[in-house]
Design a protein around this motif. Structure first.
Motif, short mmCIF file in Angstrom:
data_model
loop_
_atom_site.label_atom_id
_atom_site.label_comp_id
_atom_site.label_asym_id
_atom_site.label_seq_id
_atom_site.Cartn_x
_atom_site.Cartn_y
_atom_site.Cartn_z
N SER A 120 1.43 -1.37 -0.23
CA SER A 120 -0.08 0.18 0.56
C SER A 120 0.90 1.29 0.10
CB SER A 120 -0.27 -0.13 0.99
OG SER A 120 -1.73 1.35 1.70
N PRO A 121 0.33 1.90 -0.95
CA PRO A 121 0.87 3.10 -0.88
C PRO A 121 1.21 4.15 0.33
CG PRO A 121 -0.36 4.04 -2.73
CD PRO A 121 -0.71 1.75 -1.71
N TYR A 122 -0.03 3.80 1.46
CA TYR A 122 0.18 4.71 2.84
C TYR A 122 0.53 3.27 3.59
CZ TYR A 122 -3.02 7.81 0.29
OH TYR A 122 -2.97 8.80 -0.41
N GLN A 123 1.36 2.37 3.47
CA GLN A 123 1.97 1.24 4.77
C GLN A 123 2.41 2.00 6.04
OE1 GLN A 123 0.63 -1.32 4.68
NE2 GLN A 123 1.62 -2.92 6.52
N ASP A 124 3.15 3.55 6.12
CA ASP A 124 4.14 3.35 6.77
C ASP A 124 3.18 5.13 6.92
OD1 ASP A 124 4.22 5.89 4.02
OD2 ASP A 124 5.96 5.85 4.58
N LYS A 125 2.02 4.95 7.23
CA LYS A 125 1.33 6.21 7.83
C LYS A 125 0.19 5.95 8.52
CE LYS A 125 2.60 8.67 3.32
NZ LYS A 125 3.97 9.71 4.17
N CYS A 126 -0.48 4.89 9.16
CA CYS A 126 -0.13 3.54 10.63
C CYS A 126 -0.27 3.56 11.01
CB CYS A 126 -1.91 3.74 9.90
SG CYS A 126 -2.32 2.27 8.47
N ASP A 127 -0.71 3.65 12.03
CA ASP A 127 -0.42 2.95 13.35
C ASP A 127 -0.90 1.59 13.01
OD1 ASP A 127 2.53 4.20 13.98
OD2 ASP A 127 0.67 5.27 13.60
N ARG A 162 -5.18 5.44 20.95
CA ARG A 162 -3.73 5.97 21.98
C ARG A 162 -3.43 7.22 21.30
NH1 ARG A 162 -2.93 0.43 21.02
NH2 ARG A 162 -2.48 0.21 19.71
N PRO A 163 -3.10 8.26 22.01
CA PRO A 163 -2.65 9.64 21.81
C PRO A 163 -1.72 9.12 21.39
CG PRO A 163 -3.05 9.59 24.23
CD PRO A 163 -2.90 8.66 24.23
N GLY A 164 -1.89 10.29 20.00
CA GLY A 164 -0.98 10.15 19.05
C GLY A 164 -0.57 9.55 17.67
N GLU A 165 -1.66 8.17 18.06
CA GLU A 165 -1.40 7.60 16.94
C GLU A 165 -1.83 7.45 15.64
OE1 GLU A 165 -1.09 3.56 18.17
OE2 GLU A 165 0.21 3.37 18.83
N THR A 166 -1.79 7.45 14.19
CA THR A 166 -2.43 7.58 13.25
C THR A 166 -3.16 5.87 13.47
OG1 THR A 166 -1.03 8.55 12.26
CG2 THR A 166 -2.69 7.78 11.37
N ILE A 216 -9.14 11.00 3.21
CA ILE A 216 -9.14 10.25 2.45
C ILE A 216 -8.14 9.26 1.96
CG2 ILE A 216 -10.61 9.02 0.63
CD1 ILE A 216 -12.66 11.31 1.82
N ILE A 217 -8.39 7.76 2.11
CA ILE A 217 -6.61 7.72 1.14
C ILE A 217 -7.39 5.95 0.21
CG2 ILE A 217 -4.90 7.82 2.72
CD1 ILE A 217 -5.34 5.37 3.82
N GLU A 218 -8.57 6.04 0.46
CA GLU A 218 -8.98 5.20 -0.52
C GLU A 218 -10.89 4.85 -0.59
OE1 GLU A 218 -10.97 0.79 0.27
OE2 GLU A 218 -9.81 1.42 2.16
N VAL A 219 -11.76 4.40 -1.74
CA VAL A 219 -13.09 4.57 -1.42
C VAL A 219 -12.98 3.05 -2.84
CG1 VAL A 219 -13.61 7.23 -1.65
CG2 VAL A 219 -12.42 6.04 -3.94
N ASP A 220 -13.94 2.31 -2.41
CA ASP A 220 -13.94 0.69 -2.57
C ASP A 220 -12.89 0.19 -2.94
OD1 ASP A 220 -16.33 2.21 -2.48
OD2 ASP A 220 -17.53 3.00 -4.32
N GLY A 221 -11.94 -0.02 -2.52
CA GLY A 221 -10.99 -1.19 -3.00
C GLY A 221 -10.04 0.18 -3.60
N VAL A 222 -9.94 1.19 -4.12
CA VAL A 222 -8.94 2.07 -4.93
C VAL A 222 -8.49 2.79 -4.15
CG1 VAL A 222 -9.12 3.72 -7.03
CG2 VAL A 222 -10.48 1.74 -6.53
N GLY A 242 -11.86 4.18 2.67
CA GLY A 242 -10.71 4.06 3.87
C GLY A 242 -10.32 5.95 4.82
N VAL A 243 -10.23 5.99 6.02
CA VAL A 243 -9.51 7.11 6.00
C VAL A 243 -8.33 6.80 7.22
CG1 VAL A 243 -11.96 8.58 5.54
CG2 VAL A 243 -11.49 7.38 7.68
N LEU A 244 -7.47 8.10 7.14
CA LEU A 244 -6.60 8.02 7.93
C LEU A 244 -7.40 9.07 8.80
CD1 LEU A 244 -3.26 8.02 6.31
CD2 LEU A 244 -4.39 5.78 6.49
N LEU A 245 -7.49 9.18 10.39
CA LEU A 245 -7.83 9.70 11.37
C LEU A 245 -6.71 9.35 12.41
CD1 LEU A 245 -10.49 9.17 13.40
CD2 LEU A 245 -8.70 9.81 14.46
N THR A 246 -5.37 10.29 12.99
CA THR A 246 -4.32 10.57 13.54
C THR A 246 -4.76 11.75 15.22
OG1 THR A 246 -3.22 11.16 12.40
CG2 THR A 246 -2.28 12.37 14.33
#
Length: 534
Positions: A143-150, A202-206, A231-237, A256-260
């Motif tokens: 995933s291009p966002y693999q390193d963006k979330c915990d 947990r505080p500070g995690e994405t 938003i980083i993904e919709v319907d598997g895209v 699919g969304v990132l929440l920090t």
């Protein structure tokens, strides 16, 4: 023999692929998720809500289903997975297979090739309204966002009815019981099939949050108090990132969304969820259209009460851009025009495309393709008068233009593909947009606005018989569907026979597996005896 445990999840590493196995017993139990009324629900291994399916791209997924209810056949669909090379496992009964009867087991098996946010649900008799539904999360090491979330979180949004689907559908379709033709409205909104869901952070995690609308009818707004999401993904895209404060999630659609999480929070935060009641013909007094989940930082602090959101500042999803920036497909070779309509037929309140309200054929359409003479494979007559079949040649760029003659909006879903949203007139946000020369977003479920027109395109590169339908369950029950028969000669060349276990399942119910839509394998253009009544 099926193992009767809560969930059977085994990982066996082989040279070809890892196998992920689930063993499920389907049966009834009672539940009261909104705290207002206990009712029967369809459960998995005595558990409700049912489990989440988790796998990784490249896995072989096997789900063995044993159907225990005393009064229901069933069929399992993996919403958003394309089933490339495994069309028989797509699920819709009488389209690609036969329903699984009472007291019978069947194993759905296929290679997982898509990544992101999906869901599974039963595609028989609206059973997902009675509880047979769950999230399907496919991990992607690339995933291009693999390193963006915990970590990951899952949020399912749904509407909850107090009566069984069969009873509600019978009244909805009956002009005597329902002279206005209005769709049944649920009692409550739920998050993760509950009215007091908490998401621990947990505080500070994405977090990669998988948001899925599993409702039968209601479109949903969602907001995260004092938090933005990206938003980083919709319907598997995968998409180019877009930061927003709220989402509008139509039935069947996913984000699919990132929440920090805040680094130093001083409280827990509300996640208000609201039905789009403007889309209802009527808003009954019993309806609780809103619910509030909790973004839980500290269990020792108070749970937030329902908050007021003055305005859900949602984006127009047609303005999103795919991560790969795939350009709009050009020069479509196959063009299909569809008029979406609601009308009376068969003595019922019905719906359909181009004046045809879908009825199941006597022979599942995929089996007609497998057994038909080659010269007739592209002749839509063999697929019946009521399946609304369209034949597509392999490799064609296909353009489908859908005109909505109804005032209400419709979330449309295509099996086997993600499609480019090329243009829209009188859209959800009352504007006309065209991405014909740009990089349009791709989805498998999109919203067709009331009295609006949407144009989609895709490449016919996945031979199979694919359902195309409205994902409001009431409209599917009323026949709002067509059948796409994609590359029938290739289907027949690659699939020499029907899955043996499914063949026996069909035979046990007296369902014919050769012939045209009427079961005629001698005179293929003779449709006498085809189903002509719901």
């Amino acid at each position: 023999m099926l193992l009767r445990i809560s969930i059977l999840l085994l990982y066996i590493t082989l040279a070809s692929a890892r196998k992920v196995l689930y063993g499920w017993n389907i049966g009834w139990m009672n539940a009261n998720p909104d705290g207002r009324r206990e009712r029967p629900v369809m459960a998995v291994n005595g558990q409700w809500p049912p489990p989440i399916i988790r796998a990784t791209v490249g896995d072989d997924l096997l789900v063995t289903v044993h159907n225990n209810p005393p009064n229901e056949t069933t069929s399992l669909h993996f919403h958003g997975l394309h089933q490339e090379g495994s069309n028989q496992m797509d699920g819709p009964p009488h389209v690609v297979a036969c329903p699984v009867p009472i007291g019978t087991s069947y194993t759905y098996r296929f290679r997982v090739k898509e990544a992101g946010t999906f869901w599974w649900h039963w595609h028989s008799n609206g059973q997902y309204m009675d509880g047979l539904r769950g999230a399907l999360v496919i991990s992607d090491p690339r995933s291009p966002y693999q390193d963006k979330c915990d970590s990951e979180l899952v949020m399912s949004l749904s509407d909850w009815y107090h009566d069984l689907q069969a009873q509600l559908a019978a009244c909805y379709l009956s002009p005597d019981c329902n002279p206005s033709g209005a769709e049944p409205v649920s009692y409550s909104a739920l998050v993760n099939d509950n009215s007091d869901t908490s998401l621990r952070v947990r505080p500070g995690e994405t977090y990669f949050v998988h948001v899925i609308n599993m409702a039968a009818f209601a479109q949903m707004y969602i907001n995260f108090e004092d938090h933005n999401v990206t938003i980083i993904e919709v319907d598997g895209v995968y998409t180019q990132p877009r930061t927003v404060s709220s989402l509008y999630v139509a039935t069947g659609r996913r984000y699919g969304v990132l929440l920090t999480a805040k680094p130093d929070p001083n409280k827990n935060y509300a996640i208000p969820v609201a039905m789009d009641v403007d889309a209802f013909d009527n808003v009954p007094n019993y309806l609780r259209p809103n619910t509030t989940a909790t973004l839980m930082y500290d269990t020792s602090k108070p749970v937030p009460r329902e908050i007021t959101v003055p305005f859900f500042d949602v984006i127009d999803d047609i303005t999103l851009e795919p991560w790969d920036r795939q350009v709009a497909l050009q020069q479509p070779k196959t063009r299909i025009e569809l008029n979406l309509e609601l009308f009376p037929a068969f003595g019922q309140n019905r719906a359909g495309f181009n004046g045809v309200s879908y009825l199941s054929p006597l022979v599942p359409t995929l089996y007609t393709v497998v057994s038909a003479p080659i010269p007739l494979l592209s002749d839509t007559r063999i697929y019946g008068d009521y399946t609304n079949a369209f034949v597509i040649d392999y490799g064609d760029v296909v353009e489908i233009t859908i005109h909505n003659t109804d005032d209400g909006q419709h979330p449309l879903h295509i099996h086997g593909h993600q499609v480019q949203l090329i243009s829209r007139v009188l859209g959800l946000f009352n504007n006309g947009l065209s991405h014909a020369g740009q990089t349009p977003i791709r989805r498998d479920t999109w919203t067709l606005a009331g009295q609006g027109t949407t144009v989609i395109r895709f490449v016919a590169d996945n031979p199979g018989v694919w359902h195309f339908h409205c994902h409001m369950e009431w409209h599917l029950a009323a026949g709002l569907a067509i059948t796409l028969v994609e590359a029938p000669k290739l289907i027949q060349a690659k699939q020499k026979e029907i899955d043996a276990n499914m063949e026996s399942i069909c035979q046990s119910q007296g369902i014919v597996t050769t012939g045209n839509a009427a079961g005629n394998a001698k005179d293929w253009l003779n449709l006498v005896g085809q189903r002509s009544n719901p």
